[in-house]
Design an enzyme around this catalytic site. Structure first.
Site, short mmCIF file in Angstrom:
data_model
loop_
_atom_site.label_atom_id
_atom_site.label_comp_id
_atom_site.label_asym_id
_atom_site.label_seq_id
_atom_site.Cartn_x
_atom_site.Cartn_y
_atom_site.Cartn_z
N GLU A 257 0.90 -1.17 0.00
CA GLU A 257 0.00 0.00 0.00
C GLU A 257 0.93 1.20 0.00
OE1 GLU A 257 -3.19 -0.25 -0.20
OE2 GLU A 257 -3.55 -2.33 0.36
N CYS B 267 -3.00 8.63 3.21
CA CYS B 267 -2.77 8.05 1.89
C CYS B 267 -3.95 8.31 0.96
CB CYS B 267 -2.53 6.56 2.03
SG CYS B 267 -3.78 5.76 3.03
#
Ligand code: NAP
Length: 523
Positions: free
Chosen positions: A257, A296
């Site tokens: 990720e 994010c």
């Protein structure tokens, strides 16, 4: 007073032997904790997790593992106020930011605890119906997922010490895999305290949950073919992990990720004065300021139809202007945005803004400002006020434009004027080379359907927002355990959460092939 944070490996607390690293309160710049990394080999800790923790977890049914998660959620909920305080001190979080992280983590535990009840008593999950291997054959094939017999190694980013740790652990433990968690060092105090609370409450069997503080040491040298590495962090470190010789040699499964240039796409039909327009602005303010933009999923690029540019610019800057005087030490209750979490982050953010300036100009905020933040002396703390840039018109469709290449992990976003055409929007999204999430705001169903087909392949999640649901809509930065989290390309190519789907990372898909009645009896 500063605390020393130790690792918990092979059933006991272990103090590292390297030079201590300081964890800092980013508003006051005072040390709150120290960590000494382990220089001894971690091979035995990996072995302990696989052999002791793995065996204990696999003796439990899904429902019993779900009960573990339920207990974890409950004990952490009871400790919530203490945890929020740590997040304020070590993470620079406002109380709201801290809740977003901590409650988010607890809610993933609770969700997977609930999901466990539907997974049956067998040690595997049946994925589909049996299929004849060819038309008329008596032999069938059917797919199941069985827990892998390795260790889940979780390497997390600094921005979500609670959600990152618990969100990954919930899924792995329910799948039946033991966990070794390595939080990011700069904000590890919260993760450490969460672990301590879970240990004291005897939530998980010996070896099923270990904690490594400080650097990863020789962790990756000892990975095996049944292990899983789930990494969240920068693209650079993700690539180092993925290409580590031991990871390649063993064929260890890796989920990354990484960075993401998420976008908000304002459709050509969105007009100022509507609820949908208000939602656009509300979402943007949340995504710029929540956790000081260190998410994010934060919106980095805003696609604005040229016709709407003036109104979007005016209302957005107005709302951000209202926040002036509300950025500062998050222990002050009037503060709505805290500092970045470390000096390194602030330096990175300022350097990143300089890169963005090659293709855009600042229309709001001053990256160099060090004065006037609430509750701290001028020049103290790692503060950055919200920064909005606007793309130079000829840069928007340029693949080399800096806003398509650099993620500035801070309260920073860039407005990209476009012609309102779907083809242009899709092209711009694609120039980000893969993102976690983007939002499309429109009431035009045809435009939206086109966007799903053209923009969807670049994303892990697509939020669609229209006038009717504007009131109920959640900003794209909210990650729910039922929805996929991850994204293609630059975002790492990973997939996490998404209900049962996320458990697949920690399980092996096996096609069971045999006689029709035999398969029916077995599965
Ligand atoms: P980072 O510097 O890449 O660090 C991430 C983790 O990797 C930390 O625990 C770090 O440990 C560890 N690490 C560093 N070098 C390593 C190595 N050689 N081997 C093994 N582990 C190593 O990222 P960050 O600064 O913490 O986080 C910010 C980045 O994360 C941003 O780029 C953001 O986009 C990304 N992010 C992505 C997501 C997502 O879900 N896609 C979520 C959050 C953040 P130390 O802290 O001890 O150095």
């Amino acid at each position: 007073m500063s605390v020393q944070l130790d690792s918990y490996l092979q059933g006991s607390w272990k103090r590292g032997d390297s030079a201590p690293r300081s964890l800092i309160n980013p508003a006051t710049e005072r040390e709150v904790a120290t960590i000494k990394s382990m220089s001894s080999s971690l091979a035995d800790a990996l072995h302990h997790g696989r052999e002791t923790g793995g065996a204990s977890l696999r003796r439990l049914s899904f429902a019993e593992r779900g009960e573990l998660l339920d207990k974890m959620a409950k004990v952490l909920h009871e400790a919530r106020e203490e945890l929020i305080d740590l997040a304020i001190q070590n993470g620079g979080n406002t109380r709201k930011d801290a809740k977003f992280d901590i409650d988010g983590g607890i809610s993933v535990l609770a969700h997977y605890a609930y999901l466990a009840k539907s997974l049956g008593e067998r040690p595997w999950i049946v994925e589909d119906e049996p299929s004849a291997v060819y038309r008329g054959a008596k032999i069938r094939a059917e797919h199941i997922l069985v827990p892998r017999h390795g260790l889940a190694i979780h390497i997390n980013a600094f921005n979500f010490p609670a959600w990152g740790m618990l969100g990954k652990a919930a899924v792995a433990l329910l799948a039946g895999m033991p966990v070794l968690c390595k939080p990011a060092t700069s904000t590890a105090w919260l993760a450490h305290r969460i672990f301590e609370i879970l240990l004291d409450a005897e939530c998980v069997p010996d070896g099923a949950f270990q904690l490594l503080m400080g650097s990863a040491g020789d962790l990756l040298d000892h990975v095996g073919p049944q292990d899983v590495i789930a990494f969240t962090g920068s693209q650079g470190v993700g690539t180092t992990i993925k290409t580590h010789p031991a990871v390649i040699a063993a064929g260890t499964r890796v989920n990354l990720e990484a960075d993401s240039l998420n976008a908000a796409v304002i459709g050509p039909d969105v007009e100022s004065g509507t609820e949908l327009f208000d939602l656009v602005i509300r979402d943007l303010v949340v995504e710029i300021t929540q956790k000081a933009g260190q998410k994010c999923t934060a919106t980095r690029r805003v696609l604005v139809p040229e016709a709407a540019l003036e109104s979007v610019r005016e209302v957005l800057l107005d709302r951000l202007g209202e926040l002036a005087g509300q950025t500062g030490d998050p222990s002050d209750k009037s503060v709505r945005m805290g500092p970045l979490t470390s000096k390194a982050q602030l330096d990175d953010a300022r350097a990143g803004i300089t890169k963005l300036l090659a293709s855009a100009e600042i229309i709001h905020g001053d990256p160099a400002r060090t004065t006037g933040f609430v509750g701290v002396e001028d020049g103290t703390g790692y503060f950055l006020e919200p920064i909005v840039l606007e793309a130079k018109p000829d840069a928007v469709l340029d693949p080399e434009a800096s806003f398509h290449r650099h993620e500035v992990f801070a309260p920073v976003t860039t407005l990209l004027p476009y012609d309102g055409e779907l083809a242009s929007a899709a092209k711009i999204i694609g120039l980000g080379k893969g993102s976690l999430v983007s939002t499309v705001y429109t009431d035009d169903r045809e435009w939206l359907a086109g966007a799903v087909a053209e923009i969807g392949p670049w994303l892990g999640r697509l939020v669609v927002a229209n006038e009717k649901f504007a009131n109920a809509s959640m900003s794209p930065g909210c990650v729910f355990p039922v929805a996929n989290h991850g994204g293609p390309g630059r975002a790492g190519g990973g997939e996490e959460l998404g209900g049962v789907h996320g458990m697949g990372l920690y399980m092996q898909r096996v096609a069971i092939q045999g006689g029709a009645s035999q398969i029916a009896r077995l599965l």
